[in-house]
Design a protein around this motif. Structure first.
Motif, PDB file in Angstrom:
ATOM      1  N   ASN A  95      -2.501   9.052   0.298  1.00  0.00           N
ATOM      2  CA  ASN A  95      -2.495   7.591   0.856  1.00  0.00           C
ATOM      3  C   ASN A  95      -1.412   6.941   0.394  1.00  0.00           C
ATOM      4  OD1 ASN A  95      -5.099   7.977   2.058  1.00  0.00           O
ATOM      5  ND2 ASN A  95      -6.076   8.210   0.293  1.00  0.00           N
ATOM      6  N   ASP A  96      -0.894   7.108  -1.145  1.00  0.00           N
ATOM      7  CA  ASP A  96       0.174   6.320  -1.701  1.00  0.00           C
ATOM      8  C   ASP A  96       1.446   6.630  -0.879  1.00  0.00           C
ATOM      9  OD1 ASP A  96      -0.750   5.724  -4.542  1.00  0.00           O
ATOM     10  OD2 ASP A  96      -1.386   7.558  -4.056  1.00  0.00           O
ATOM     11  N   LEU A  97       1.714   7.647  -0.290  1.00  0.00           N
ATOM     12  CA  LEU A  97       2.978   8.041   0.545  1.00  0.00           C
ATOM     13  C   LEU A  97       3.177   7.190   1.692  1.00  0.00           C
ATOM     14  CD1 LEU A  97       2.651  11.861   0.690  1.00  0.00           C
ATOM     15  CD2 LEU A  97       4.634  10.633  -0.261  1.00  0.00           C
ATOM     16  N   LEU A  98       1.875   6.511   2.144  1.00  0.00           N
ATOM     17  CA  LEU A  98       1.928   5.753   3.489  1.00  0.00           C
ATOM     18  C   LEU A  98       2.137   4.142   3.074  1.00  0.00           C
ATOM     19  CD1 LEU A  98      -1.019   7.620   5.270  1.00  0.00           C
ATOM     20  CD2 LEU A  98       1.617   8.151   5.426  1.00  0.00           C
ATOM     21  N   ARG A  99       2.000   4.125   1.998  1.00  0.00           N
ATOM     22  CA  ARG A  99       2.162   2.401   1.691  1.00  0.00           C
ATOM     23  C   ARG A  99       3.380   2.069   1.569  1.00  0.00           C
ATOM     24  NH1 ARG A  99      -2.914   0.488   0.272  1.00  0.00           N
ATOM     25  NH2 ARG A  99      -4.298   1.845   1.258  1.00  0.00           N
ATOM     26  N   PRO A 100       3.708   0.656   1.956  1.00  0.00           N
ATOM     27  CA  PRO A 100       5.465   0.197   1.865  1.00  0.00           C
ATOM     28  C   PRO A 100       5.767   0.178   0.313  1.00  0.00           C
ATOM     29  CG  PRO A 100       3.679  -1.255   2.394  1.00  0.00           C
ATOM     30  CD  PRO A 100       2.864  -0.247   2.479  1.00  0.00           C
ATOM     31  N   ASN A 101       4.943   0.090  -0.810  1.00  0.00           N
ATOM     32  CA  ASN A 101       5.211  -0.100  -2.095  1.00  0.00           C
ATOM     33  C   ASN A 101       5.330   1.206  -3.016  1.00  0.00           C
ATOM     34  OD1 ASN A 101       2.699   0.094  -2.074  1.00  0.00           O
ATOM     35  ND2 ASN A 101       2.166  -1.521  -3.618  1.00  0.00           N
ATOM     36  N   PHE A 102       5.577   2.155  -2.125  1.00  0.00           N
ATOM     37  CA  PHE A 102       5.546   3.604  -2.434  1.00  0.00           C
ATOM     38  C   PHE A 102       6.493   3.811  -3.808  1.00  0.00           C
ATOM     39  CE2 PHE A 102       8.015   7.813  -2.793  1.00  0.00           C
ATOM     40  CZ  PHE A 102       6.911   8.654  -2.991  1.00  0.00           C
ATOM     41  N   ASP A 103       5.791   4.290  -4.775  1.00  0.00           N
ATOM     42  CA  ASP A 103       6.771   4.427  -6.320  1.00  0.00           C
ATOM     43  C   ASP A 103       6.330   5.736  -6.723  1.00  0.00           C
ATOM     44  OD1 ASP A 103       7.495   4.435  -8.917  1.00  0.00           O
ATOM     45  OD2 ASP A 103       6.630   2.265  -9.222  1.00  0.00           O
ATOM     46  N   PRO A 104       7.388   6.825  -6.249  1.00  0.00           N
ATOM     47  CA  PRO A 104       6.767   8.066  -6.953  1.00  0.00           C
ATOM     48  C   PRO A 104       6.696   8.196  -8.403  1.00  0.00           C
ATOM     49  CG  PRO A 104       9.074   8.011  -6.255  1.00  0.00           C
ATOM     50  CD  PRO A 104       8.576   6.582  -5.989  1.00  0.00           C
ATOM     51  N   ASP A 105       7.370   7.624  -9.338  1.00  0.00           N
ATOM     52  CA  ASP A 105       7.228   7.716 -10.439  1.00  0.00           C
ATOM     53  C   ASP A 105       5.735   7.277 -11.027  1.00  0.00           C
ATOM     54  OD1 ASP A 105       9.448   8.814 -11.067  1.00  0.00           O
ATOM     55  OD2 ASP A 105      10.511   6.636 -11.071  1.00  0.00           O
ATOM     56  N   ALA A 106       5.349   6.059 -10.525  1.00  0.00           N
ATOM     57  CA  ALA A 106       4.104   5.512 -10.705  1.00  0.00           C
ATOM     58  C   ALA A 106       2.977   6.465 -10.430  1.00  0.00           C
ATOM     59  CB  ALA A 106       3.973   4.219 -10.272  1.00  0.00           C
ATOM     60  N   ILE A 107       3.112   7.059  -8.994  1.00  0.00           N
ATOM     61  CA  ILE A 107       2.047   7.773  -8.690  1.00  0.00           C
ATOM     62  C   ILE A 107       2.075   9.135  -9.703  1.00  0.00           C
ATOM     63  CG2 ILE A 107       1.603   9.358  -6.498  1.00  0.00           C
ATOM     64  CD1 ILE A 107       3.176   7.325  -5.132  1.00  0.00           C
ATOM     65  N   ALA A 108       3.194   9.552  -9.701  1.00  0.00           N
ATOM     66  CA  ALA A 108       3.219  10.983 -10.376  1.00  0.00           C
ATOM     67  C   ALA A 108       2.862  10.813 -11.961  1.00  0.00           C
ATOM     68  CB  ALA A 108       4.653  11.446 -10.820  1.00  0.00           C
ATOM     69  N   GLY A 109       2.987   9.573 -12.536  1.00  0.00           N
ATOM     70  CA  GLY A 109       2.387   9.142 -14.106  1.00  0.00           C
ATOM     71  C   GLY A 109       0.707   9.120 -13.850  1.00  0.00           C
ATOM     72  N   HIS A 110       0.396   8.700 -12.893  1.00  0.00           N
ATOM     73  CA  HIS A 110      -1.430   8.830 -12.718  1.00  0.00           C
ATOM     74  C   HIS A 110      -1.699  10.108 -12.736  1.00  0.00           C
ATOM     75  CE1 HIS A 110      -1.811   4.442 -12.857  1.00  0.00           C
ATOM     76  NE2 HIS A 110      -0.958   4.266 -11.584  1.00  0.00           N
ATOM     77  N   VAL A 111      -1.291  10.792 -11.731  1.00  0.00           N
ATOM     78  CA  VAL A 111      -1.508  12.366 -11.546  1.00  0.00           C
ATOM     79  C   VAL A 111      -1.385  13.119 -12.959  1.00  0.00           C
ATOM     80  CG1 VAL A 111      -1.364  14.338 -10.312  1.00  0.00           C
ATOM     81  CG2 VAL A 111      -1.129  11.890  -9.114  1.00  0.00           C
ATOM     82  N   GLU A 112      -0.117  12.852 -13.579  1.00  0.00           N
ATOM     83  CA  GLU A 112      -0.041  13.608 -14.933  1.00  0.00           C
ATOM     84  C   GLU A 112      -1.004  13.315 -15.994  1.00  0.00           C
ATOM     85  OE1 GLU A 112       3.624  14.959 -17.893  1.00  0.00           O
ATOM     86  OE2 GLU A 112       3.876  13.640 -16.240  1.00  0.00           O
TER      87      GLU A 112
END
Length: 264
Positions: free
Chosen positions: A85-102
């Motif tokens: 769902n993050d991939l589809l958002r205009p404010n995509f931040d891969p570091d923040a997303i990966a940080g939550h998953v990690e």
């Protein structure tokens, strides 16, 4: 895990893990995590399985809403799937997303549980309008692989095989797996976990190959998809709504697993 058998499996994530595209809200959703649990239960009928996933959730929401609840269930196997769902958002931040998953990887791994995740296939193969975000998928997959390596998390590489974008593995909305797609995901995770009888057959192309679509058929299909899938999704975004609003996990407590008589 006792004698090579998992005893408590907990799945966290969003709509894919909830099982959207495999069944419906009236008759019930199945999905790849349920299918994986059924396979685990063949080896260990005493398995208990919980699924905390809720559709529409972003990575930070999955961490906030599901992590502590999952830890409290004391699983010896956890699957974590977040970021679509993050991939589809205009404010995509891969570091923040990966940080939550990690952070979830680290918390589950610290308990001694086996932890597994997936990589994402290229959405643009089935959704031409998603071509501008094609680079996002590769970047996020790389971040997730690196985070998994740091914590000993098992990765099912569903994003690296061409069959993953076969339209027959996807629901009509092209964002959720079809029943066959959910089965392939379950088989991919089973192979990654080295479950008895698992192999790489999930990577093989479907037969027969699909015929080429003509230009008129392609345009008609895209217009239909825009009307039934893209339009409603955009309306929710514009209204600040999520498909997961006011929804709760379908299986919040670890329960025995009923093995389906004839898996699809």
């Amino acid at each position: 895990m006792t004698d090579g058998r998992y005893t408590r499996y907990v799945a966290v994530g969003d709509s894919q893990t909830e099982g959207v595209g495999d069944g419906d809200d009236l008759t019930g959703l199945r999905g790849w995590a349920d299918r994986l649990a059924e396979r685990l239960a063949v080896t260990n009928p005493e398995l208990r399985y919980a699924n905390l996933a809720v559709r529409g959730k972003l990575a930070h929401q999955i961490r906030t809403d599901q992590l502590d609840a999952a830890l409290a269930l004391r699983p010896d196997l956890v699957t974590v799937l977040a970021g679509m769902n993050d991939l589809l958002r205009p404010n995509f931040d891969p570091d923040a997303i990966a940080g939550h998953v990690e952070a979830m990887f680290a918390a589950f791994a610290a308990t001694g549980a086996a932890v597994a995740t997936l990589t994402f296939p290229d959405l643009a193969d089935n959704i031409p309008l998603a071509r501008p975000i094609r680079g996002r998928i590769a970047v996020l997959n790389d971040r997730l692989r690196a985070a998994a390596a740091r914590h000993g998390v098992i990765v099912a590489e569903t994003g690296r095989h061409a069959v993953a974008t076969d339209p027959r593995l996807w629901n009509a909305d092209r964002l959720h797996a079809s029943p066959l797609g959910h089965q392939r995901i379950a088989d991919a995770v089973a192979e990654a976990l080295r479950l008895p009888g698992a192999d790489d057959s999930w990577t093989r192309p479907l037969a027969p190959a699909l015929p080429e679509r003509g230009a008129l058929r392609t345009v008609a299909d895209e217009l239909h998809w825009a009307a039934v899938a893209l339009g409603p999704w955009l309306m929710r975004r514009l209204r600040g709504l999520s498909s997961g609003d006011n929804r709760e996990a379908k299986r919040p407590q670890p329960l025995p697993v009923r093995i389906a008589a004839a898996p699809a």
